[in-house]
Design a protein around this motif. Structure first.
Motif, short mmCIF file in Angstrom:
data_model
loop_
_atom_site.label_atom_id
_atom_site.label_comp_id
_atom_site.label_asym_id
_atom_site.label_seq_id
_atom_site.Cartn_x
_atom_site.Cartn_y
_atom_site.Cartn_z
N ILE A 74 10.44 -2.62 -4.81
CA ILE A 74 9.73 -3.45 -3.82
C ILE A 74 8.66 -4.29 -4.52
CG2 ILE A 74 8.22 -3.43 -1.77
CD1 ILE A 74 11.00 -2.49 -0.99
N ARG B 174 5.86 -4.17 3.29
CA ARG B 174 6.29 -2.78 3.50
C ARG B 174 7.77 -2.68 3.13
NH1 ARG B 174 3.00 0.98 3.63
NH2 ARG B 174 4.27 2.26 5.02
N SER C 11 0.50 5.92 -0.86
CA SER C 11 -0.15 7.02 -1.59
C SER C 11 0.28 7.01 -3.05
CB SER C 11 0.24 8.37 -0.98
OG SER C 11 -0.02 8.40 0.39
N THR D 150 14.71 -1.56 1.09
CA THR D 150 14.69 -0.81 -0.16
C THR D 150 16.06 -0.85 -0.85
OG1 THR D 150 13.01 0.64 0.72
CG2 THR D 150 14.31 1.54 -1.06
N SER E 98 8.26 10.38 -2.52
CA SER E 98 7.43 10.99 -3.56
C SER E 98 7.47 12.51 -3.44
CB SER E 98 5.99 10.50 -3.43
OG SER E 98 5.95 9.09 -3.57
N GLY F 197 11.91 3.33 -6.18
CA GLY F 197 11.99 2.62 -4.89
C GLY F 197 10.78 1.74 -4.69
N HIS F 198 9.59 2.30 -4.98
CA HIS F 198 8.37 1.48 -4.89
C HIS F 198 8.44 0.33 -5.90
CE1 HIS F 198 6.39 5.48 -3.60
NE2 HIS F 198 6.40 4.72 -2.53
N GLY G 34 -10.06 4.36 4.54
CA GLY G 34 -10.32 3.89 5.91
C GLY G 34 -9.17 3.07 6.44
N LEU G 35 -9.49 2.15 7.34
CA LEU G 35 -8.46 1.36 8.02
C LEU G 35 -7.84 0.32 7.09
CD1 LEU G 35 -9.40 0.04 11.59
CD2 LEU G 35 -7.54 1.58 10.96
N LYS H 299 -4.76 14.18 2.68
CA LYS H 299 -3.39 14.37 2.13
C LYS H 299 -3.55 14.93 0.72
CE LYS H 299 1.11 11.95 1.92
NZ LYS H 299 1.85 10.72 2.19
N THR I 96 0.82 -1.22 0.00
CA THR I 96 0.00 0.00 0.00
C THR I 96 0.84 1.25 0.00
OG1 THR I 96 -0.01 0.03 2.40
CG2 THR I 96 -1.89 -0.99 1.32
N ARG J 66 13.38 1.94 4.21
CA ARG J 66 14.49 2.69 3.61
C ARG J 66 15.64 2.89 4.58
NH1 ARG J 66 11.00 7.65 1.78
NH2 ARG J 66 10.10 7.03 3.77
N MET K 72 0.36 -2.35 15.73
CA MET K 72 -1.05 -1.97 15.85
C MET K 72 -1.89 -2.79 14.89
SD MET K 72 -3.48 -0.24 17.15
CE MET K 72 -2.94 1.19 18.06
N ASN K 73 -1.40 -2.89 13.64
CA ASN K 73 -2.16 -3.66 12.65
C ASN K 73 -2.31 -5.13 13.07
OD1 ASN K 73 -3.00 -1.78 10.75
ND2 ASN K 73 -1.02 -1.80 9.70
N ILE L 45 -3.99 4.28 -1.48
CA ILE L 45 -4.87 4.80 -0.43
C ILE L 45 -5.59 6.06 -0.90
CG2 ILE L 45 -3.04 6.08 0.79
CD1 ILE L 45 -4.73 5.09 3.37
N PHE M 255 -8.24 1.78 -1.70
CA PHE M 255 -9.05 1.59 -0.51
C PHE M 255 -9.03 2.88 0.31
CE2 PHE M 255 -6.13 1.30 3.16
CZ PHE M 255 -4.91 1.28 2.49
N1 COA Z 1 11.07 3.87 -2.12
C1 COA Z 1 10.90 5.18 -2.23
N2 COA Z 1 10.03 5.90 -1.50
C2 COA Z 1 9.32 5.23 -0.59
C3 COA Z 1 9.45 3.85 -0.40
C4 COA Z 1 10.37 3.16 -1.22
N3 COA Z 1 10.55 1.85 -1.12
N4 COA Z 1 8.61 3.49 0.59
C5 COA Z 1 7.97 4.59 1.00
N5 COA Z 1 8.41 5.64 0.29
C6 COA Z 1 8.00 7.04 0.46
C7 COA Z 1 6.62 7.31 -0.06
O1 COA Z 1 6.66 7.78 -1.40
C8 COA Z 1 6.12 8.39 0.87
O2 COA Z 1 6.56 9.64 0.41
P1 COA Z 1 5.70 10.96 0.73
O3 COA Z 1 5.48 11.01 2.21
O4 COA Z 1 6.61 12.02 0.26
O5 COA Z 1 4.43 10.82 -0.07
C9 COA Z 1 6.83 8.12 2.18
O6 COA Z 1 7.93 7.30 1.84
C10 COA Z 1 5.98 7.41 3.19
O7 COA Z 1 5.50 6.21 2.62
P2 COA Z 1 4.38 5.38 3.33
O8 COA Z 1 4.75 5.18 4.76
O9 COA Z 1 4.08 4.19 2.51
O10 COA Z 1 3.19 6.44 3.39
P3 COA Z 1 2.01 6.58 2.43
O11 COA Z 1 1.35 7.89 2.73
O12 COA Z 1 2.45 6.36 1.04
O13 COA Z 1 1.04 5.37 2.89
C11 COA Z 1 -0.27 4.06 4.49
C12 COA Z 1 0.69 5.23 4.26
C13 COA Z 1 -1.36 4.00 3.46
C14 COA Z 1 0.49 2.76 4.44
C15 COA Z 1 -0.81 4.24 5.93
O14 COA Z 1 -1.10 5.62 6.12
C16 COA Z 1 -2.09 3.48 6.17
O15 COA Z 1 -2.07 2.28 6.34
N6 COA Z 1 -3.21 4.19 6.22
C17 COA Z 1 -4.54 3.59 6.44
C18 COA Z 1 -5.15 4.07 7.77
C19 COA Z 1 -4.78 3.09 8.87
O16 COA Z 1 -5.06 1.91 8.83
N7 COA Z 1 -4.19 3.65 9.93
C20 COA Z 1 -3.75 2.87 11.06
C21 COA Z 1 -2.39 2.27 10.83
S1 COA Z 1 -1.87 1.32 12.20
#
Ligand code: COA
Length: 161
Positions: A21, A88, A10, A121, A130, A17-18, A72-73, A42, A8, A91, A105-106, A37, A70
């Motif tokens: 993975i 996940r 954004s 990574t 990003s 990097g993504h 929500g949670l 955001k 998952t 980095r 938590m999850n 998401i 998706f």
């Molecule tokens: N290579 C390069 N960049 C990477 C990377 C990789 N392998 N992995 C992560 N990143 C970057 C992302 O681009 C992102 O950059 P940005 O903040 O500038 O947009 C940053 O690192 C953070 O990534 P990530 O932790 O995956 O955040 P996200 O916003 O992309 O996604 C979710 C976060 C969706 C995983 C998380 O918020 C979620 O699960 N939300 C649902 C709500 C929920 O259940 N909450 C309770 C959780 S216990």
């Protein structure tokens, strides 16, 4: 048992990097779903539809990879869609602090037999995010080698390069 894994984020936008993975995880599991998401709080450069379209384009050569979204949670989505694994990327140590909290938590919220699995990574991308890609590109800097060519084309259109 067939394994169904979820990766998952954004993805605003997806970076190399993504993609690293995704490529590696696609070899470990039978099916890998990229779950974009929907997070109204955001502010994103790309719409959900654009992000999904870009990811479909980039992953077209990976037959067991699908794209979905998706809101929500995360755990609710994982439980409803019966994923076995949440992948996940890590980095560095700064990601670890946040990721361990989220994984723990999850783990309380997941149904039985769901594991969070961490992949390290690609070191060439350990500094990439990003937001950094968007900032450097919008100010005219080169992001060559850090995002796939398809994504660069979308970014050039957005920033009218
Ligand atoms: N290579 C390069 N960049 C990477 C990377 C990789 N392998 N992995 C992560 N990143 C970057 C992302 O681009 C992102 O950059 P940005 O903040 O500038 O947009 C940053 O690192 C953070 O990534 P990530 O932790 O995956 O955040 P996200 O916003 O992309 O996604 C979710 C976060 C969706 C995983 C998380 O918020 C979620 O699960 N939300 C649902 C709500 C929920 O259940 N909450 C309770 C959780 S216990």
């Amino acid at each position: 048992m067939k394994t169904k894994a979820l990766y998952t984020g954004s993805f605003d936008p997806l970076t190399n990097g993504h993609l690293d993975i995704i490529t590696r995880a696609s070899k470990l599991y039978d099916r890998l779903v990229i779950g974009v998401i929907v997070n109204p709080s955001k502010k994103s450069l790309f719409s959900l539809e654009e992000r999904e379209e870009m990811i479909r384009g980039v992953t077209a050569g990976l037959p067991n990879v699908e794209v979905d979204h998706f809101s929500g949670l995360l755990a609710d989505y994982v439980n409803a869609k019966e994923f076995n694994v949440v992948v996940r990327g890590l980095r560095g140590t700064s990601d670890f602090e946040y990721e361990i909290q989220m994984a723990q938590m999850n783990a309380r919220l997941f149904r039985e037999n769901v594991e969070t699995v961490f992949l390290m990574t690609d070191p060439d991308c350990s500094f990439v995010s990003s937001s950094m890609i968007k900032e450097v590109h919008s100010l005219g800097g080169s992001v060559d080698g850090l995002i796939p060519e398809i994504i660069l084309e979308y970014m050039n259109k957005k920033n009218k390069v």
